[in-house]
Design an enzyme around this catalytic site. Structure first.
Site, PDB file in Angstrom:
ATOM      1  N   SER A 118     -17.416 -24.425  -6.523  1.00 43.68           N
ATOM      2  CA  SER A 118     -16.244 -24.950  -7.225  1.00 43.68           C
ATOM      3  C   SER A 118     -15.151 -23.901  -7.319  1.00 43.68           C
ATOM      4  O   SER A 118     -14.004 -24.224  -7.618  1.00 43.68           O
ATOM      5  CB  SER A 118     -16.625 -25.325  -8.657  1.00 43.68           C
ATOM      6  OG  SER A 118     -17.703 -26.205  -8.672  1.00 43.68           O
ATOM      7  N   HIS A 139     -16.023 -28.762  -0.732  1.00 48.44           N
ATOM      8  CA  HIS A 139     -16.181 -28.980  -2.176  1.00 48.44           C
ATOM      9  C   HIS A 139     -16.163 -30.477  -2.482  1.00 48.44           C
ATOM     10  O   HIS A 139     -15.102 -31.091  -2.568  1.00 48.44           O
ATOM     11  CB  HIS A 139     -15.048 -28.236  -2.902  1.00 48.44           C
ATOM     12  CG  HIS A 139     -15.097 -28.337  -4.382  1.00 48.44           C
ATOM     13  ND1 HIS A 139     -13.980 -28.261  -5.182  1.00 48.44           N
ATOM     14  CD2 HIS A 139     -16.139 -28.510  -5.231  1.00 48.44           C
ATOM     15  CE1 HIS A 139     -14.323 -28.397  -6.437  1.00 48.44           C
ATOM     16  NE2 HIS A 139     -15.628 -28.548  -6.504  1.00 48.44           N
ATOM     17  N   GLU A 151     -12.605 -31.289  -0.978  1.00 48.96           N
ATOM     18  CA  GLU A 151     -11.643 -30.190  -0.874  1.00 48.96           C
ATOM     19  C   GLU A 151     -12.200 -29.209   0.161  1.00 48.96           C
ATOM     20  O   GLU A 151     -13.328 -28.734   0.017  1.00 48.96           O
ATOM     21  CB  GLU A 151     -11.527 -29.533  -2.256  1.00 48.96           C
ATOM     22  CG  GLU A 151     -10.306 -28.708  -2.460  1.00 48.96           C
ATOM     23  CD  GLU A 151     -10.240 -28.108  -3.869  1.00 48.96           C
ATOM     24  OE1 GLU A 151     -11.274 -28.050  -4.579  1.00 48.96           O
ATOM     25  OE2 GLU A 151      -9.143 -27.686  -4.252  1.00 48.96           O
ATOM     26  N   ASN A 189     -10.050 -27.184  -9.346  1.00 46.70           N
ATOM     27  CA  ASN A 189     -10.431 -26.559 -10.617  1.00 46.70           C
ATOM     28  C   ASN A 189      -9.364 -25.640 -11.192  1.00 46.70           C
ATOM     29  O   ASN A 189      -9.362 -25.368 -12.388  1.00 46.70           O
ATOM     30  CB  ASN A 189     -11.759 -25.836 -10.459  1.00 46.70           C
ATOM     31  CG  ASN A 189     -12.886 -26.843 -10.446  1.00 46.70           C
ATOM     32  OD1 ASN A 189     -13.008 -27.651 -11.357  1.00 46.70           O
ATOM     33  ND2 ASN A 189     -13.677 -26.855  -9.385  1.00 46.70           N
TER      34      ASN A 189
HETATM   35  N1  LIG Z   1     -21.487 -30.284 -11.351  1.00 39.49           N
HETATM   36  C1  LIG Z   1     -20.355 -30.641 -10.778  1.00 39.49           C
HETATM   37  O1  LIG Z   1     -19.672 -31.580 -11.223  1.00 39.49           O
HETATM   38  C2  LIG Z   1     -19.885 -29.893  -9.544  1.00 39.49           C
HETATM   39  C3  LIG Z   1     -18.819 -30.449  -8.808  1.00 39.49           C
HETATM   40  C4  LIG Z   1     -18.422 -29.822  -7.634  1.00 39.49           C
HETATM   41  C5  LIG Z   1     -19.043 -28.655  -7.225  1.00 39.49           C
HETATM   42  N2  LIG Z   1     -20.065 -28.119  -7.974  1.00 39.49           N
HETATM   43  C6  LIG Z   1     -20.711 -26.888  -7.478  1.00 39.49           C
HETATM   44  O2  LIG Z   1     -21.918 -27.261  -6.827  1.00 39.49           O
HETATM   45  C7  LIG Z   1     -22.899 -26.207  -6.974  1.00 39.49           C
HETATM   46  C8  LIG Z   1     -24.146 -26.787  -7.631  1.00 39.49           C
HETATM   47  O3  LIG Z   1     -23.790 -27.317  -8.884  1.00 39.49           O
HETATM   48  P1  LIG Z   1     -24.738 -28.357  -9.649  1.00 39.49           P
HETATM   49  O4  LIG Z   1     -23.930 -28.930 -10.762  1.00 39.49           O
HETATM   50  O5  LIG Z   1     -25.395 -29.259  -8.666  1.00 39.49           O
HETATM   51  O6  LIG Z   1     -25.832 -27.346 -10.258  1.00 39.49           O
HETATM   52  P2  LIG Z   1     -27.299 -27.682 -10.860  1.00 39.49           P
HETATM   53  O7  LIG Z   1     -27.549 -26.645 -11.878  1.00 39.49           O
HETATM   54  O8  LIG Z   1     -27.397 -29.129 -11.213  1.00 39.49           O
HETATM   55  O9  LIG Z   1     -28.267 -27.441  -9.583  1.00 39.49           O
HETATM   56  C9  LIG Z   1     -28.432 -26.207  -8.954  1.00 39.49           C
HETATM   57  C10 LIG Z   1     -29.764 -26.236  -8.213  1.00 39.49           C
HETATM   58  O10 LIG Z   1     -29.858 -25.063  -7.369  1.00 39.49           O
HETATM   59  C11 LIG Z   1     -31.211 -24.618  -7.406  1.00 39.49           C
HETATM   60  N3  LIG Z   1     -31.214 -23.212  -6.968  1.00 39.49           N
HETATM   61  C12 LIG Z   1     -30.775 -22.134  -7.652  1.00 39.49           C
HETATM   62  N4  LIG Z   1     -30.882 -21.029  -6.886  1.00 39.49           N
HETATM   63  C13 LIG Z   1     -31.376 -21.422  -5.685  1.00 39.49           C
HETATM   64  C14 LIG Z   1     -31.707 -20.756  -4.461  1.00 39.49           C
HETATM   65  N5  LIG Z   1     -31.518 -19.441  -4.323  1.00 39.49           N
HETATM   66  N6  LIG Z   1     -32.218 -21.478  -3.437  1.00 39.49           N
HETATM   67  C15 LIG Z   1     -32.419 -22.823  -3.573  1.00 39.49           C
HETATM   68  N7  LIG Z   1     -32.123 -23.509  -4.711  1.00 39.49           N
HETATM   69  C16 LIG Z   1     -31.599 -22.823  -5.744  1.00 39.49           C
HETATM   70  C17 LIG Z   1     -31.657 -24.867  -8.834  1.00 39.49           C
HETATM   71  O11 LIG Z   1     -33.078 -24.920  -8.924  1.00 39.49           O
HETATM   72  C18 LIG Z   1     -30.986 -26.217  -9.139  1.00 39.49           C
HETATM   73  O12 LIG Z   1     -31.836 -27.298  -8.795  1.00 39.49           O
HETATM   74  C19 LIG Z   1     -22.214 -25.100  -7.769  1.00 39.49           C
HETATM   75  O13 LIG Z   1     -21.665 -24.170  -6.878  1.00 39.49           O
HETATM   76  C20 LIG Z   1     -21.117 -25.867  -8.508  1.00 39.49           C
HETATM   77  O14 LIG Z   1     -20.026 -25.045  -8.856  1.00 39.49           O
HETATM   78  C21 LIG Z   1     -20.498 -28.729  -9.117  1.00 39.49           C
END
Ligand SMILES: NC(=O)c1ccc[n+]([C@@H]2O[C@H](COP(=O)([O-])OP(=O)(O)OC[C@H]3O[C@@H](n4cnc5c(N)ncnc54)[C@H](O)[C@@H]3O)[C@@H](O)[C@H]2O)c1
Length: 281
Positions: A118, A139, A151, A189
């Site tokens: 993000s 993104h 994005e 963001n």
């Molecule tokens: N939540 C949102 O609305 C949103 C929107 C757009 C982008 N993002 C981005 O997407 C990414 C993930 O966000 P999320 O909300 O899905 O997070 P989340 O916390 O729901 O999930 C993250 C997952 O990654 C796993 N993980 C952590 N380290 C790891 C590794 N080294 N190898 C494999 N798996 C690993 C964790 O076990 C977890 O299941 C982030 O970079 C976030 O900024 C999030």
């Protein structure tokens, strides 16, 4: 020709990304360090596809075909033969750099390594590899199966060819790609998070209740949901991580994360995913 797509991280975003690729006919390998997250992701994908079938937007055969294309694993080395990789692990630069280094070592040298970050610099992630020309940001928005924007972030060293391939991938998924330069928070963001942060300051200072603030933004500004509902949906830990990147990267105090947000994250009140945030779930 891209056939097998590796998706790393099976949380909120990773499972949605895996779903849209499988729905578009790609073989998807979904990786997470935590096995329970993989089971949860499989269940979430099945449920989401089921809703599309109920609404008549997908046939039962298409749903079954998408599920067939999905496999899960806890071993990142299983991506050695992937044709395209998207990372969606925790929003932490060190963790992402370590993963990109590993992916660079195990995947074929011509494979594009995309990040769903993000806010973290794509250029920094590219520098952790020997193929910065093939590292870019893709993104997706939450929930991925419903939101059409992707994005697309071009790092300092990303090649036009890599961007072209990634744009084509997004269109094939039925999404609309929009390019952004590699600055903290990109476009989405950079604009969204200061609004969410200001809404949290307004709660902290007692300007209004969460319900009042969300109602003002919904009815007064015609937003489909209020900023605090949206923050709960995104995850308060994710919001805090993004604000920290904006604050560190741009230096302006206007990006300083609200102390109430820090306190809620420290308490484990992360929004929808933990059952408690500005609202109870
Ligand atoms: N939540 C949102 O609305 C949103 C929107 C757009 C982008 N993002 C981005 O997407 C990414 C993930 O966000 P999320 O909300 O899905 O997070 P989340 O916390 O729901 O999930 C993250 C997952 O990654 C796993 N993980 C952590 N380290 C790891 C590794 N080294 N190898 C494999 N798996 C690993 C964790 O076990 C977890 O299941 C982030 O970079 C976030 O900024 C999030």
């Amino acid at each position: 020709m891209i056939k097998t797509v590796g998706v790393i991280g099976a949380g909120t975003m990773g499972n949605g990304i895996a779903q849209v690729f499988a729905q578009s006919g790609f073989s998807v390998r979904l990786v997470d360090v935590a096995a329970p997250m993989l089971d949860r992701a499989r269940g979430a994908i099945e449920k989401s596809l089921g809703k599309f079938v109920e609404k008549g937007k997908l046939t039962a055969a298409d749903r079954d075909a998408a599920m067939e294309l999905l496999s899960t694993t806890t071993a990142v080395d299983d991506l050695a033969d992937a044709d395209y990789v998207i990372e969606a692990i925790v929003e932490n630069a060190d963790a992402k750099c370590a993963l990109f280094k590993r992916l660079d070592a195990i995947t074929q040298p011509d494979v594009i390594l995309a990040s769903n970050t993000s806010s973290i610099s794509i250029t920094v992630l590219g520098a952790a590899t020997t193929r910065p020309d093939k590292v870019l940001g893709m993104h997706f928005m939450n929930p991925v199966p419903l939101m059409t924007l992707v994005e697309m972030i071009r790092g300092q060293a990303t090649s036009p060819d890599s961007m072209r391939i990634a744009f084509e991938r997004s269109v094939r998924l039925g999404k609309t790609p929009v390019e952004a330069a590699d600055y903290p928070g990109f476009i989405a963001n950079r604009i969204l998070m200061p609004m969410i942060n200001e809404a949290i300051y307004a709660v902290m200072e007692g300007v209004g209740t969460p319900e009042a603030i969300d109602t003002v933004m919904k009815l007064g500004m015609n937003h489909p949901m209020g900023p605090l509902t949206l923050a709960d949906f995104i995850g308060l830990d994710v919001c805090l991580a993004i604000l920290n990147v904006l604050h560190d990267g741009l230096g302006d105090p206007k990006y300083r994360p609200c102390p109430l947000l820090r306190r809620m994250v420290a308490a484990g009140h992360l929004g929808r995913k933990s059952g408690r945030g500005f609202y109870a779930y």
